[in-house]
Enzyme design. Structure first.
Site, PDB file in Angstrom:
ATOM      1  N   GLY A 295      66.495  35.505  45.197  1.00  0.00           N
ATOM      2  CA  GLY A 295      66.771  35.699  46.616  1.00  0.00           C
ATOM      3  C   GLY A 295      68.216  36.067  46.882  1.00  0.00           C
TER       4      GLY A 295
ATOM      5  N   GLU B 181      68.307  39.610  46.468  1.00  0.00           N
ATOM      6  CA  GLU B 181      67.516  40.220  47.543  1.00  0.00           C
ATOM      7  C   GLU B 181      68.307  40.306  48.851  1.00  0.00           C
ATOM      8  OE1 GLU B 181      64.178  37.591  46.553  1.00  0.00           O
ATOM      9  OE2 GLU B 181      62.921  39.386  46.655  1.00  0.00           O
TER      10      GLU B 181
ATOM     11  N   GLU C 233      62.467  35.776  38.942  1.00  0.00           N
ATOM     12  CA  GLU C 233      61.300  35.079  39.497  1.00  0.00           C
ATOM     13  C   GLU C 233      60.150  35.001  38.507  1.00  0.00           C
ATOM     14  OE1 GLU C 233      63.270  37.055  41.158  1.00  0.00           O
ATOM     15  OE2 GLU C 233      63.499  36.399  43.237  1.00  0.00           O
TER      16      GLU C 233
ATOM     17  N   ALA D 110      66.495  31.520  45.914  1.00  0.00           N
ATOM     18  CA  ALA D 110      65.790  30.527  46.723  1.00  0.00           C
ATOM     19  C   ALA D 110      65.988  29.147  46.116  1.00  0.00           C
ATOM     20  CB  ALA D 110      64.304  30.861  46.769  1.00  0.00           C
TER      21      ALA D 110
HETATM   22  C1  3H9 Z   1      63.575  33.079  44.294  1.00  0.00           C
HETATM   23  O1  3H9 Z   1      64.707  33.392  44.544  1.00  0.00           O
HETATM   24  C2  3H9 Z   1      62.381  33.497  45.111  1.00  0.00           C
HETATM   25  C3  3H9 Z   1      62.656  34.618  46.046  1.00  0.00           C
HETATM   26  O2  3H9 Z   1      62.441  35.859  45.419  1.00  0.00           O
HETATM   27  C4  3H9 Z   1      61.704  34.620  47.205  1.00  0.00           C
HETATM   28  C5  3H9 Z   1      61.676  33.450  48.086  1.00  0.00           C
HETATM   29  C6  3H9 Z   1      60.801  33.634  49.270  1.00  0.00           C
HETATM   30  N1  3H9 Z   1      67.474  26.256  43.345  1.00  0.00           N
HETATM   31  O3  3H9 Z   1      71.225  25.495  35.313  1.00  0.00           O
HETATM   32  P1  3H9 Z   1      72.361  24.653  35.703  1.00  0.00           P
HETATM   33  C7  3H9 Z   1      70.510  23.707  40.136  1.00  0.00           C
HETATM   34  S1  3H9 Z   1      63.216  32.080  42.972  1.00  0.00           S
HETATM   35  C8  3H9 Z   1      67.817  24.965  43.347  1.00  0.00           C
HETATM   36  O4  3H9 Z   1      72.472  23.306  35.090  1.00  0.00           O
HETATM   37  P2  3H9 Z   1      74.054  26.714  34.678  1.00  0.00           P
HETATM   38  C9  3H9 Z   1      70.031  23.166  38.797  1.00  0.00           C
HETATM   39  O5  3H9 Z   1      68.766  22.546  38.907  1.00  0.00           O
HETATM   40  C10 3H9 Z   1      64.780  31.588  42.337  1.00  0.00           C
HETATM   41  N2  3H9 Z   1      68.631  24.428  42.404  1.00  0.00           N
HETATM   42  O6  3H9 Z   1      73.753  25.403  35.523  1.00  0.00           O
HETATM   43  C11 3H9 Z   1      71.132  22.200  38.453  1.00  0.00           C
HETATM   44  O7  3H9 Z   1      70.897  21.023  39.194  1.00  0.00           O
HETATM   45  P3  3H9 Z   1      71.197  19.587  38.576  1.00  0.00           P
HETATM   46  C12 3H9 Z   1      65.308  32.606  41.418  1.00  0.00           C
HETATM   47  C13 3H9 Z   1      69.112  25.241  41.476  1.00  0.00           C
HETATM   48  O8  3H9 Z   1      75.442  27.092  35.032  1.00  0.00           O
HETATM   49  C14 3H9 Z   1      72.377  22.891  39.030  1.00  0.00           C
HETATM   50  O9  3H9 Z   1      71.907  23.838  39.992  1.00  0.00           O
HETATM   51  N3  3H9 Z   1      66.478  32.077  40.783  1.00  0.00           N
HETATM   52  C15 3H9 Z   1      68.794  26.596  41.436  1.00  0.00           C
HETATM   53  O10 3H9 Z   1      73.693  26.499  33.257  1.00  0.00           O
HETATM   54  C16 3H9 Z   1      73.186  23.643  38.004  1.00  0.00           C
HETATM   55  O11 3H9 Z   1      72.305  24.508  37.299  1.00  0.00           O
HETATM   56  C17 3H9 Z   1      66.455  31.539  39.541  1.00  0.00           C
HETATM   57  O12 3H9 Z   1      65.448  31.515  38.879  1.00  0.00           O
HETATM   58  C18 3H9 Z   1      67.945  27.114  42.449  1.00  0.00           C
HETATM   59  N4  3H9 Z   1      67.598  28.410  42.493  1.00  0.00           N
HETATM   60  O13 3H9 Z   1      73.066  27.834  35.227  1.00  0.00           O
HETATM   61  C19 3H9 Z   1      67.759  30.995  39.048  1.00  0.00           C
HETATM   62  N5  3H9 Z   1      69.423  27.166  40.377  1.00  0.00           N
HETATM   63  O14 3H9 Z   1      72.654  19.607  38.259  1.00  0.00           O
HETATM   64  C20 3H9 Z   1      67.552  29.671  38.392  1.00  0.00           C
HETATM   65  C21 3H9 Z   1      70.117  26.169  39.785  1.00  0.00           C
HETATM   66  O15 3H9 Z   1      70.824  18.652  39.670  1.00  0.00           O
HETATM   67  N6  3H9 Z   1      68.799  29.089  37.957  1.00  0.00           N
HETATM   68  N7  3H9 Z   1      69.928  25.013  40.436  1.00  0.00           N
HETATM   69  O16 3H9 Z   1      70.361  19.437  37.358  1.00  0.00           O
HETATM   70  C22 3H9 Z   1      69.424  29.447  36.815  1.00  0.00           C
HETATM   71  O17 3H9 Z   1      69.027  30.351  36.116  1.00  0.00           O
HETATM   72  C23 3H9 Z   1      70.625  28.645  36.405  1.00  0.00           C
HETATM   73  O18 3H9 Z   1      70.534  27.406  37.015  1.00  0.00           O
HETATM   74  C24 3H9 Z   1      71.981  29.290  36.794  1.00  0.00           C
HETATM   75  C25 3H9 Z   1      73.133  28.283  36.532  1.00  0.00           C
HETATM   76  C26 3H9 Z   1      72.198  30.523  35.939  1.00  0.00           C
HETATM   77  C27 3H9 Z   1      72.005  29.616  38.251  1.00  0.00           C
END
Ligand code: 3H9
Length: 701
Positions: free
Chosen positions: A106, A109, A129, A67
């Site tokens: 998501g 999911e 999450e 998400a």
């Molecule tokens: C969910 O899914 C809820 C659902 O179950 C239900 C819904 C109803 N959204 O970390 P990075 C951005 S909850 C928006 O620097 P990396 C991040 O802010 C979600 N933006 O790179 C950054 O932006 P900026 C569950 C996101 O390679 C840019 O992408 N998911 C999101 O070191 C690059 O990210 C998580 O908890 C996002 N979901 O790591 C995953 N994710 O450049 C959270 C990233 O402007 N994310 N961005 O600063 C991560 O763990 C790491 O970001 C990831 C990449 C491993 C993906």
């Protein structure tokens, strides 16, 4: 071949196969446009008589990171993610998901709702999450336990851990692995569905009976954790509904998800997630970083050893210089020992260890640093020693080399002035142990060149550290704030709270260890040396607590000498040191203090108010770029509880007005220590928040 392209989701029809591609860089987050695109793609392909199977895949480096976190807290936009997942499962054609790279939340999911899942070798799956204070809210808690063993589902959902492709296959999350690229793998898997060699099924139709004893045991285990956060416990509660018909289970999951969405833990954890990324936004971001292909580390003490290890682990060859021959050998053994430790913990392969060890050299001759791109000194904290050393480095090092000091409080401008190239001098303040702790303060002196700052941030990202830009002041961001709030703890100790009570109160608040237990761990001699250094400039009106000095004078430096505030047994269990208690009593008598009781609440209020007060001054003085940078320093270097989001995020919850009232009340006892920072007063008067300052500085984020 027909093609229809939308902004972030595109469809392509290859014979009987409908391909759906998610392309929303950088990580294919499932924002409103993607959800709308997916819903529309399923409608279109579902209706198309030519299409017999639908295959979903992601463009770029990830299938999807889940998400879109930036939408949380804003009014929801249809279709919601659970509806998109339900639409996938209910699709009139078999839908397969081909996952690669990050497949989180998501994103996973979506794949769980599909009728078969193919993983590329680089796929990392997870439901993180809970680390954001949430639970999987688009069917994850209902579909994962239907696909894999309950124990594994509880583990994955309640920890948020990442599951590599091979493991996902053996657990049953994936049906197959593929060596092809995402699009080709999607075509091949769809063909396999068409020719009957890849079976498909509706996850929601699988019937499971979650074992109540296993659910109860997991809930009890999570409840014992400190801090016991609601998200993992509620996630397990959601899993307990997986035995019900899918519709009912999804409804229960949604209700629990919405409860968490409104929780302060969710806000704090997402603020912490954002803090790690916001600190990268620095004025020097556009400057070209200089290449760092080799480094020198000066000093073979704990800090030098840790820094050398961190550099090696980032693949940067290191030459460590230490004048004392014996120390050189010890340092070498310790660095190699650290690399061995990384192999044992599975962070490094044995082959990489051997290769890295081969790029590590030690010497007693500073001249050997002539060819390196970067030098980091970690010698004794003495300005004369440091300026002398930088004068030598100026003569030895090649033009353009980065000259960095790891000082934790000395004036980087003075150190830079000892060279004829102050533009190349910067502070790189690591935290001990430097190869473990994630924080790196990048201290920018008056003449430091922008590309030097960009290089430091680039280096930090290679070392997987959180770099925070700091200006020059005594203690920079972190130690300056620490020096202030530690005094609040000492004042409470002198006034009647016991050190065990103070530690307990702050541990209940969420810190892994209270300040006195931390002091014992770090070594009481460190603070003692700092106090002695500052003694000549200590204002006469400052209240001084000499308890720690008395403990040090007795030769007790904390855990390394077996006793400090506490006594420790072999297992590390602590009990108050009776001799330290006697010192506290004697110091109270000397100061003429009549001990009074402190409630847990008052201890936390005073400690946090002191921390927030100095943190505010650090922002006000321009030492930190934004409040969120201070939050990052405390979160990643000082064990600040992640779910509270850092001191200035916490300050917004308390409110500036109440903080000002508290400081004014405390100032009646000690008007020198307790002073309202100008910025805090302004926020109180205008009804402002620290987060407004973050937003103003982060391009509207
Ligand atoms: C969910 O899914 C809820 C659902 O179950 C239900 C819904 C109803 N959204 O970390 P990075 C951005 S909850 C928006 O620097 P990396 C991040 O802010 C979600 N933006 O790179 C950054 O932006 P900026 C569950 C996101 O390679 C840019 O992408 N998911 C999101 O070191 C690059 O990210 C998580 O908890 C996002 N979901 O790591 C995953 N994710 O450049 C959270 C990233 O402007 N994310 N961005 O600063 C991560 O763990 C790491 O970001 C990831 C990449 C491993 C993906």
């Amino acid at each position: 071949m027909a093609e229809q392209t939308q902004d972030v989701v595109s469809i392509e029809i290859e014979g009987k196969i409908g391909l759906v591609r998610i392309g929303n860089p950088p990580v294919n987050a499932l924002g409103a446009a993607v959800r709308q695109g997916l819903a529309q793609a399923l409608e279109t392909l579902g209706r198309d008589p030519q299409v017999q199977v639908v295959a979903l895949y992601g463009a770029g480096r990830a299938f999807s990171a889940g998400a879109d976190i930036r939408e949380f807290g804003k009014p929801p936009v249809d279709p919601r993610l659970p509806d998109v997942c339900d639409r996938i499962e209910a699709c009139e054609k078999p839908v397969i998901a081909v996952v690669h790279g990050t497949t989180f939340g998501g994103g996973l999911e979506l794949a769980l709702a599909a009728h078969a899942r193919i993983g590329l070798a680089d796929a990392r799956m997870g439901l993180p999450e809970v680390t954001l204070g949430l639970l999987p809210g688009a069917g994850g808690t209902q579909r994962l336990p239907r696909l894999i063993a309950l124990e594994a589902a509880i583990d994955i959902i309640s920890t948020g851990r990442q599951v590599p492709a091979e493991e996902a296959l053996s657990l049953g999350i994936l049906d197959r692995l593929s060596q092809a690229g995402p699009r080709q793998a999607a075509i091949e898997a769809a063909q396999a569905v068409l020719d009957g060699s890849l079976p498909t099924r509706h996850t929601g139709e699988i019937v499971v009976t979650p074992d109540p004893a296993m659910i109860a045991a997991a809930t009890a285990r999570l409840g014992k954790k400190r801090p016991a956060l609601a998200a993992p416990i509620k996630a397990v509660e959601a899993i307990s509904h997986a035995g019900r018909p899918l519709r009912e289970g999804l409804k229960a999951e949604r209700a629990l998800f919405m409860e968490l969405m409104d929780s302060p833990d969710r806000q704090g954890l997402i603020h912490s997630f954002n803090a790690e990324r916001a600190v990268k936004r620095i004025p020097e971001a556009g400057a070209p970083p200089r290449p760092v292909a080799s480094a020198g580390v000066i000093g073979g003490g704990a800090m030098g050893v840790g820094i050398a290890t961190a550099l090696l682990q980032a693949g940067i060859p290191v030459t460590l210089v230490e004048t004392n021959v014996e120390v050189v050998d010890q340092a070498r053994a310790k660095v190699i020992g650290n690399l061995d430790g990384a192999v044992k913990r599975g962070r490094l392969t044995a082959a990489d260890r051997d290769w890295l060890a081969g790029t590590f050299g030690t010497t007693t001759r500073l001249e050997e640093l002539a060819p390196v791109d970067l030098v980091i000194e970690a010698v004794f904290e003495d300005i004369a020693v440091k300026t002398g050393l930088f004068g030598q480095l100026d003569r030895i090092c090649k033009a353009g080399a980065i000259l960095a000091t790891n000082t934790s409080y000395l004036d980087v401008n003075t150190i830079a002035a000892a060279t004829a190239r102050p533009q190349d001098v910067i502070g790189l303040h690591f935290f001990s142990p430097a190869h473990v702790m994630r924080l790196l303060e990048v201290v920018v002196a008056d003449k430091t060149a922008p590309e030097m700052v960009a290089t430091a941030f680039d280096l930090a990202s290679r070392m997987k550290k959180v770099a925070v830009r700091s200006g020059v002041c005594d203690g920079f961001i972190g130690n300056r704030i620490l020096a202030h709030y530690r005094k609040a703890a000492d004042y409470m100790l002198l006034d009647g709270a016991s050190f065990a009570e103070i530690d307990h109160a702050l541990e209940e608040f969420g810190f892994a260890m209270g300040p006195f237990a931390v002091a014992d761990l770090a070594g009481l001699d460190i603070g003692w040396a700092t106090r002695k250094r500052k003694a000549p400039t200590r204002p006469p009106e400052e209240r001084y607590v000499a308890i720690a000095d008395r403990i040090c004078e007795a030769g007790w430096f904390g855990r390394k000498s077996g006793r400090g505030y506490y006594l420790y047994d072999d297992a590390g269990t602590r009990v108050p040191n009776p001799d330290a208690l006697a010192i506290v009593a004697a110091e109270r008598a000397t100061a003429g203090v009549k001990a009074r009781a402190f409630t847990q609440e008052e201890i936390v209020a005073r400690y946090m108010t002191a921390m927030i007060s100095e943190a505010t001054s650090v922002v006000e003085d321009g030492i930190a770029l934004r409040p969120i940078d201070v939050d990052a320093v405390l979160l990643f270097g000082y064990g600040f509880p992640r779910h509270l989001g850092g001191p200035l995020n916490h300050a917004d919850r308390i409110g500036a007005r109440l903080l000002v009232e508290r400081i004014e009340a405390y100032a009646r006892e000690d008007g020198h220590y307790w002073q309202v920072p100008r910025l805090l007063r302004q926020l109180a008067e205008n009804g402002g928040r620290f987060d407004d300052l973050n937003k103003a500085n982060l391009d509207g984020r």
